[in-house]
Design a protein around this motif. Structure first.
Motif, PDB file in Angstrom:
ATOM      1  N   ARG A  55       0.829  -1.249   0.141  1.00 21.80           N
ATOM      2  CA  ARG A  55       0.055   0.143   0.188  1.00 21.80           C
ATOM      3  C   ARG A  55       0.848   1.403   0.224  1.00 21.80           C
ATOM      4  O   ARG A  55       0.051   2.224   0.016  1.00 21.80           O
ATOM      5  CB  ARG A  55      -0.840  -0.137   1.361  1.00 21.80           C
ATOM      6  CG  ARG A  55      -2.091  -1.054   1.222  1.00 21.80           C
ATOM      7  CD  ARG A  55      -2.934  -1.207   0.274  1.00 21.80           C
ATOM      8  NE  ARG A  55      -3.925   0.002   0.361  1.00 21.80           N
ATOM      9  CZ  ARG A  55      -5.057   0.089   0.886  1.00 21.80           C
ATOM     10  NH1 ARG A  55      -5.655  -1.112   1.499  1.00 21.80           N
ATOM     11  NH2 ARG A  55      -5.857   1.063   1.095  1.00 21.80           N
ATOM     12  N   GLY A  56       2.191   0.883  -0.039  1.00 18.66           N
ATOM     13  CA  GLY A  56       3.054   2.234  -0.161  1.00 18.66           C
ATOM     14  C   GLY A  56       3.221   3.028   1.320  1.00 18.66           C
ATOM     15  O   GLY A  56       3.392   4.124   1.217  1.00 18.66           O
ATOM     16  N   VAL A  57       3.039   2.243   2.273  1.00 18.88           N
ATOM     17  CA  VAL A  57       3.186   2.977   3.660  1.00 18.88           C
ATOM     18  C   VAL A  57       4.669   2.576   4.237  1.00 18.88           C
ATOM     19  O   VAL A  57       5.056   1.580   4.153  1.00 18.88           O
ATOM     20  CB  VAL A  57       2.130   2.404   4.566  1.00 18.88           C
ATOM     21  CG1 VAL A  57       2.274   3.077   5.930  1.00 18.88           C
ATOM     22  CG2 VAL A  57       0.838   2.760   4.171  1.00 18.88           C
ATOM     23  N   PRO A  58       5.189   3.642   4.342  1.00 15.13           N
ATOM     24  CA  PRO A  58       6.790   3.550   5.082  1.00 15.13           C
ATOM     25  C   PRO A  58       6.664   2.537   6.117  1.00 15.13           C
ATOM     26  O   PRO A  58       5.616   2.641   7.042  1.00 15.13           O
ATOM     27  CB  PRO A  58       7.126   4.898   5.355  1.00 15.13           C
ATOM     28  CG  PRO A  58       6.280   5.916   4.635  1.00 15.13           C
ATOM     29  CD  PRO A  58       4.919   5.130   4.580  1.00 15.13           C
ATOM     30  N   VAL A  59       7.654   1.805   6.548  1.00 17.25           N
ATOM     31  CA  VAL A  59       7.611   0.793   7.548  1.00 17.25           C
ATOM     32  C   VAL A  59       8.908   0.894   8.578  1.00 17.25           C
ATOM     33  O   VAL A  59       9.969   1.225   7.812  1.00 17.25           O
ATOM     34  CB  VAL A  59       7.700  -0.629   6.799  1.00 17.25           C
ATOM     35  CG1 VAL A  59       7.851  -1.666   8.119  1.00 17.25           C
ATOM     36  CG2 VAL A  59       6.679  -0.907   5.959  1.00 17.25           C
ATOM     37  N   LEU A  60       8.481   0.975   9.756  1.00 17.75           N
ATOM     38  CA  LEU A  60       9.786   1.139  10.688  1.00 17.75           C
ATOM     39  C   LEU A  60       9.729  -0.126  11.529  1.00 17.75           C
ATOM     40  O   LEU A  60       8.662  -0.665  11.808  1.00 17.75           O
ATOM     41  CB  LEU A  60       9.497   2.388  11.527  1.00 17.75           C
ATOM     42  CG  LEU A  60       9.480   3.697  11.167  1.00 17.75           C
ATOM     43  CD1 LEU A  60       9.356   4.723  12.343  1.00 17.75           C
ATOM     44  CD2 LEU A  60      10.816   3.928  10.193  1.00 17.75           C
TER      45      LEU A  60
END
Length: 310
Positions: A55-60
């Motif tokens: 979904r194109g969400v940045p991941v930490l």
């Protein structure tokens, strides 16, 4: 709203996708690090990570969310609200207090009932006829923060934890969206929990799955459903471990000692339990084999009435 989502397990997927589909600005997913899995010990991501990447969400993926650099990164995202669903780490006060509207948790029980790590499993094991999902404002206690919204759902007579969890996950997504809507409109009213009504749902260890045939058949059947798939329920027969996957309560089978095979039927194995009760075991999994019908297992193992589970 500007959102930071903290989640790891599959239970969090419906809520995460619902927040995105509703148009909220999800600045990042904070999730657990990749872990070694399987015999090859290859690294595997937590279930929510591939969804976020798609979904194109940045991941930490911090080892500890309390690390100073993580706190700084979260502060830079200026979240209006943080959402926590099946994350797997305890949040420090510095993280909880970051968003302007607080940190919201989606919990799979009707709080203050079943506070803790395994509310779905213990609700089944303890014979509840209904459960639900509650949103709450996180504080530093164990699921002790003020509740926001909740919805109930019945627990089916044959429903396992594996059956119930995805239903509650979808229900949790609905409750979360309603919570965010009321938060945006200023109509949300937190309600302090009644600590006198609180019950606990502690972490389940593998030993919980060891069947005790001296228990009443009703209690054993609930454990079989509540502990499926983890940790599963096991017994020892003919010196080998046997997973008991499904069973149903039968009538009284006299005064046979608990753990004794009282009868064999095409559909399964009748086992004597505590208080003169009995359980029909219908599906099992022998060591190093696939799940199978208990009747077929009994025939192959040449079981006879009077044999005993240890």
């Amino acid at each position: 709203m500007r959102v930071v989502f903290l989640g790891s397990g599959a239970f969090a997927i419906p809520a995460f996708e619902a927040v995105l589909d509703a148009g909220h600005d999800v600045r990042a997913l904070v999730t657990q690090p990749d872990r070694e899995k399987g015999r090859g010990r290859a690294l595997a991501p937590p279930p929510l990570k591939p969804v976020a990447e798609a979904r194109g969400v940045p991941v930490l993926q911090p080892r500890r969310v309390r690390e100073a650099n993580v706190l700084e990164a979260l502060r830079g995202m200026a979240p209006e609200v943080q959402i926590v669903v099946a994350y797997g780490q305890i949040l420090p006060r510095a993280v909880i207090d970051l968003p302007t509207h607080g940190t919201i948790n989606v919990h799979a029980s009707l709080l203050p009932l079943y506070r803790g790590a395994a509310p779905i499993q213990w609700a089944i094991v303890r014979g509840e006829s209904e459960t639900g999902v509650t949103t709450m404002l996180i504080d530093e206690g164990l699921d002790t923060g003020p509740t926001l919204l909740s919805r109930t759902t019945p627990i089916g007579a044959s429903e396992t934890a594996a059956d119930l969890a995805p239903r509650l996950a979808r229900l949790g997504a609905e409750v979360l969206l309603a919570t965010l809507h009321e938060l945006e409109t200023g109509t949300l009213r937190p309600v302090p929990q009644d600590a006198a009504r609180a019950t606990l749902a502690p972490i389940i260890d593998k030993e919980e799955g060891r069947l005790d045939w001296t228990m009443d058949a009703i209690a054993i059947e609930r454990r079989i459903r509540g502990f499926h798939p983890w940790p599963g329920t096991t017994a020892t027969l003919q010196g080998r471990a046997l997973k008991v996957l499904a069973a149903r309560v039968e009538g009284r089978e006299g005064a046979a000692e608990p753990g004794t095979i009282a009868a064999l039927r095409p559909e399964g194995i009748v086992v004597a339990c505590g208080d003169g009760s009995s359980l029909l075991v219908t599906r099992v999994q022998p060591e190093s084999r696939r799940p199978m019908a208990a009747g077929a297992f009994a025939a192959g193992a040449r079981l006879r009435p009077g044999a005993r589970f240890d």
